[in-house]
Design a protein around this motif. Sequence first.
Motif, PDB file in Angstrom:
ATOM      1  N   ARG A  17      49.499 -64.151 -26.994  1.00  0.00           N
ATOM      2  CA  ARG A  17      49.378 -65.963 -25.652  1.00  0.00           C
ATOM      3  C   ARG A  17      50.532 -67.030 -26.376  1.00  0.00           C
ATOM      4  NH1 ARG A  17      43.705 -64.881 -27.168  1.00  0.00           N
ATOM      5  NH2 ARG A  17      43.176 -66.661 -28.463  1.00  0.00           N
ATOM      6  N   ALA A  18      50.762 -67.029 -28.015  1.00  0.00           N
ATOM      7  CA  ALA A  18      50.685 -68.074 -28.453  1.00  0.00           C
ATOM      8  C   ALA A  18      52.327 -68.421 -27.990  1.00  0.00           C
ATOM      9  CB  ALA A  18      50.072 -68.549 -29.854  1.00  0.00           C
ATOM     10  N   LEU A  19      52.833 -66.993 -28.630  1.00  0.00           N
ATOM     11  CA  LEU A  19      54.105 -66.563 -29.099  1.00  0.00           C
ATOM     12  C   LEU A  19      54.568 -67.266 -27.518  1.00  0.00           C
ATOM     13  CD1 LEU A  19      55.063 -63.606 -30.414  1.00  0.00           C
ATOM     14  CD2 LEU A  19      55.937 -65.475 -30.527  1.00  0.00           C
ATOM     15  N   GLU A  20      54.073 -66.782 -26.133  1.00  0.00           N
ATOM     16  CA  GLU A  20      54.423 -66.951 -25.345  1.00  0.00           C
ATOM     17  C   GLU A  20      54.483 -68.440 -24.428  1.00  0.00           C
ATOM     18  OE1 GLU A  20      51.760 -65.061 -22.590  1.00  0.00           O
ATOM     19  OE2 GLU A  20      52.223 -63.126 -23.075  1.00  0.00           O
ATOM     20  N   LYS A  21      53.683 -68.727 -25.321  1.00  0.00           N
ATOM     21  CA  LYS A  21      54.076 -70.979 -25.487  1.00  0.00           C
ATOM     22  C   LYS A  21      54.782 -71.400 -26.242  1.00  0.00           C
ATOM     23  CE  LYS A  21      49.306 -70.469 -23.058  1.00  0.00           C
ATOM     24  NZ  LYS A  21      48.414 -71.025 -23.202  1.00  0.00           N
ATOM     25  N   VAL A  22      55.793 -70.940 -27.002  1.00  0.00           N
ATOM     26  CA  VAL A  22      56.440 -70.979 -27.809  1.00  0.00           C
ATOM     27  C   VAL A  22      57.254 -71.845 -27.303  1.00  0.00           C
ATOM     28  CG1 VAL A  22      57.459 -71.361 -30.402  1.00  0.00           C
ATOM     29  CG2 VAL A  22      55.640 -70.385 -30.033  1.00  0.00           C
ATOM     30  N   THR A  23      58.082 -73.715 -28.148  1.00  0.00           N
ATOM     31  CA  THR A  23      59.202 -74.263 -27.752  1.00  0.00           C
ATOM     32  C   THR A  23      60.036 -74.430 -28.915  1.00  0.00           C
ATOM     33  OG1 THR A  23      58.526 -75.922 -28.221  1.00  0.00           O
ATOM     34  CG2 THR A  23      58.346 -75.584 -25.343  1.00  0.00           C
ATOM     35  N   ASN A  24      59.913 -74.570 -30.304  1.00  0.00           N
ATOM     36  CA  ASN A  24      60.309 -74.482 -31.442  1.00  0.00           C
ATOM     37  C   ASN A  24      61.606 -73.445 -31.248  1.00  0.00           C
ATOM     38  OD1 ASN A  24      61.274 -73.960 -33.844  1.00  0.00           O
ATOM     39  ND2 ASN A  24      59.367 -75.286 -33.943  1.00  0.00           N
ATOM     40  N   LYS A  25      62.970 -73.632 -30.858  1.00  0.00           N
ATOM     41  CA  LYS A  25      63.828 -72.633 -30.779  1.00  0.00           C
ATOM     42  C   LYS A  25      64.075 -72.140 -32.386  1.00  0.00           C
ATOM     43  CE  LYS A  25      66.589 -75.642 -27.516  1.00  0.00           C
ATOM     44  NZ  LYS A  25      67.684 -76.410 -27.420  1.00  0.00           N
ATOM     45  N   GLY A  37      43.419 -68.610 -34.050  1.00  0.00           N
ATOM     46  CA  GLY A  37      43.567 -69.331 -32.270  1.00  0.00           C
ATOM     47  C   GLY A  37      45.116 -69.963 -31.755  1.00  0.00           C
ATOM     48  N   GLU A  38      45.429 -70.170 -30.427  1.00  0.00           N
ATOM     49  CA  GLU A  38      45.957 -70.207 -29.808  1.00  0.00           C
ATOM     50  C   GLU A  38      46.504 -71.778 -30.118  1.00  0.00           C
ATOM     51  OE1 GLU A  38      47.375 -71.465 -25.191  1.00  0.00           O
ATOM     52  OE2 GLU A  38      46.617 -69.658 -26.006  1.00  0.00           O
ATOM     53  N   GLN A  39      45.971 -73.130 -30.401  1.00  0.00           N
ATOM     54  CA  GLN A  39      45.928 -74.441 -31.203  1.00  0.00           C
ATOM     55  C   GLN A  39      47.389 -74.157 -32.215  1.00  0.00           C
ATOM     56  OE1 GLN A  39      43.408 -77.562 -29.702  1.00  0.00           O
ATOM     57  NE2 GLN A  39      42.635 -76.289 -28.590  1.00  0.00           N
ATOM     58  N   PHE A  40      45.978 -73.234 -32.991  1.00  0.00           N
ATOM     59  CA  PHE A  40      46.530 -73.265 -34.115  1.00  0.00           C
ATOM     60  C   PHE A  40      47.751 -72.921 -34.593  1.00  0.00           C
ATOM     61  CE2 PHE A  40      46.356 -71.614 -38.659  1.00  0.00           C
ATOM     62  CZ  PHE A  40      45.622 -72.821 -39.461  1.00  0.00           C
ATOM     63  N   GLN A  41      48.226 -71.748 -34.167  1.00  0.00           N
ATOM     64  CA  GLN A  41      49.333 -71.197 -34.565  1.00  0.00           C
ATOM     65  C   GLN A  41      50.679 -71.877 -33.478  1.00  0.00           C
ATOM     66  OE1 GLN A  41      49.258 -66.941 -34.152  1.00  0.00           O
ATOM     67  NE2 GLN A  41      47.017 -66.398 -34.628  1.00  0.00           N
ATOM     68  N   LEU A  42      49.970 -72.697 -32.178  1.00  0.00           N
ATOM     69  CA  LEU A  42      51.116 -73.508 -32.329  1.00  0.00           C
ATOM     70  C   LEU A  42      51.739 -74.595 -32.420  1.00  0.00           C
ATOM     71  CD1 LEU A  42      50.351 -73.279 -28.356  1.00  0.00           C
ATOM     72  CD2 LEU A  42      52.442 -72.044 -28.672  1.00  0.00           C
ATOM     73  N   LEU A  43      51.013 -74.898 -33.098  1.00  0.00           N
ATOM     74  CA  LEU A  43      50.942 -76.047 -34.094  1.00  0.00           C
ATOM     75  C   LEU A  43      51.739 -75.994 -35.471  1.00  0.00           C
ATOM     76  CD1 LEU A  43      50.901 -79.408 -34.874  1.00  0.00           C
ATOM     77  CD2 LEU A  43      48.638 -78.869 -35.455  1.00  0.00           C
ATOM     78  N   ALA A  44      51.856 -74.788 -35.731  1.00  0.00           N
ATOM     79  CA  ALA A  44      51.779 -74.189 -37.308  1.00  0.00           C
ATOM     80  C   ALA A  44      53.401 -73.459 -37.250  1.00  0.00           C
ATOM     81  CB  ALA A  44      51.338 -72.385 -38.031  1.00  0.00           C
TER      82      ALA A  44
END
Length: 455
Positions: free
Chosen positions: A386-394, A367-374
């Motif tokens: 949708r997770a890619l669109e929210k990534v902030t890690n440069k 899910g989104e939370q899992f992939q964003l934390l990873a």
Amino acid sequence: MITPRLRPKITVPRLTRMVWALLLLPLLGCGPSPDASPPRAITFTFDAPSRELIRLLAEKGTSAAYKDFDRNFKGIQVPESLLPYEPFVLGLSTESKIPAVLLLDAPWVQRYGVAGWLFELERTQVFDRSELVPAVAEAFSVSLAHITGWKGKQLVAVPTNIKGNILFYRRDILKRYNLAPPRTWEELRAICRKVLPQEKSLKYGLLIHSTNTLNDFYPILWGFGGRVNNDAGQFVLPQKNNADPFVAALRELIAMQGSIMPGPGALPQFDPGGSLRQAFYQGQTLFMINWSTRLKDLSDLIAKGQGQPPGSLTGVSQVGVVPIPAQAGHPHRYSNIGSFGWAVNRFSVTDPVVIEHAKQFIGVVAGEQFQLLAAETMGQVPALIRALEKVTNKEVLQVYHDTFAQKDMVMRPRPHSRRINNVLEKALDAALFGRQTPEAALAGAIAELKKDQTF
């Protein structure tokens, strides 16, 4: 990682006992006691990183799905040392219902899917492939027409990230000479001829892995227009239009040995795991081919940064990434996909309740939370759009935009035949270490594969 043959010290009977022990762990009381779990809680395999992400989400998150994870799902952790032996084959080939959900490497997904061991996910509404980056969704899809009668490829596993091998380069050094990163091998050689004589700290122009070299070689071969298998999975390497590019790509590497790449005598020093990233971090090489996740590893090395020789990296901004070069005139550059994905054991799907539980499970672990934390903690590029669109890690965004999002980039899984990979790895090793010519090494490999007909 190319799967090696079984090592002599582990016999088949012993390996069989080890695998069955793993598969039976949930039935022997591993994890929560039976009365703590709801009826029919499904079993799954997992690795240490997945377990850690679930733990963090359970501790810091607000979702009940993660807090109640161990109550609803019963995990079997497979030691990393056993993964080269593909411990899931025994259970699946004997139609075991346990584990119900498996974490599989991309080539395993192809191999097990074609064998009919994995459940189709999109048509059964377990997961919608449109939520995934198309290139990685394709790598986790296979044709199941011989089993289901449905034409076209079916999604049979859900990847949690995009991982592939790419070209790392010293961005600061290329900028110093007003040079753009190479798209072709001709450009890479020209850059090395200009830079290496003037940068005394650089020992090499390019490093690739000296073990499991085939992982690095496949994108090079594809960039020369060659294939080992076609899209239907048929072995086509013996055809002239594939054999000639194989030889040409191998000659390209051999021609660089001793000047741009290490010669045969220097290759063994890069056998130990992590040696390539260490050499790149220490400023020994201008380019290297490595997995995309190594940018996070380099960042960690830089953060420690004590007692390293002059010329070592001091900031991750010195590192650039691009797709692996292709032959001049070829329209695409390639990456050998190294992602893992969650697949459902076809034999465990005995009623709609199992399907629903598997759907819930995949929604949690992919899910989104899992992939964003990873992405934030492990430097993984999300496979979910949708997770890619929210990534902030440069660093994650750099890897995605500079490699996987490039218009000419194509991602492919390596051939799913373990035998083909083993034989070609042996041929590649013989050529790069100077024991055979590229032509002789390829001819011997093709003859061996035709003889035992294991492709």
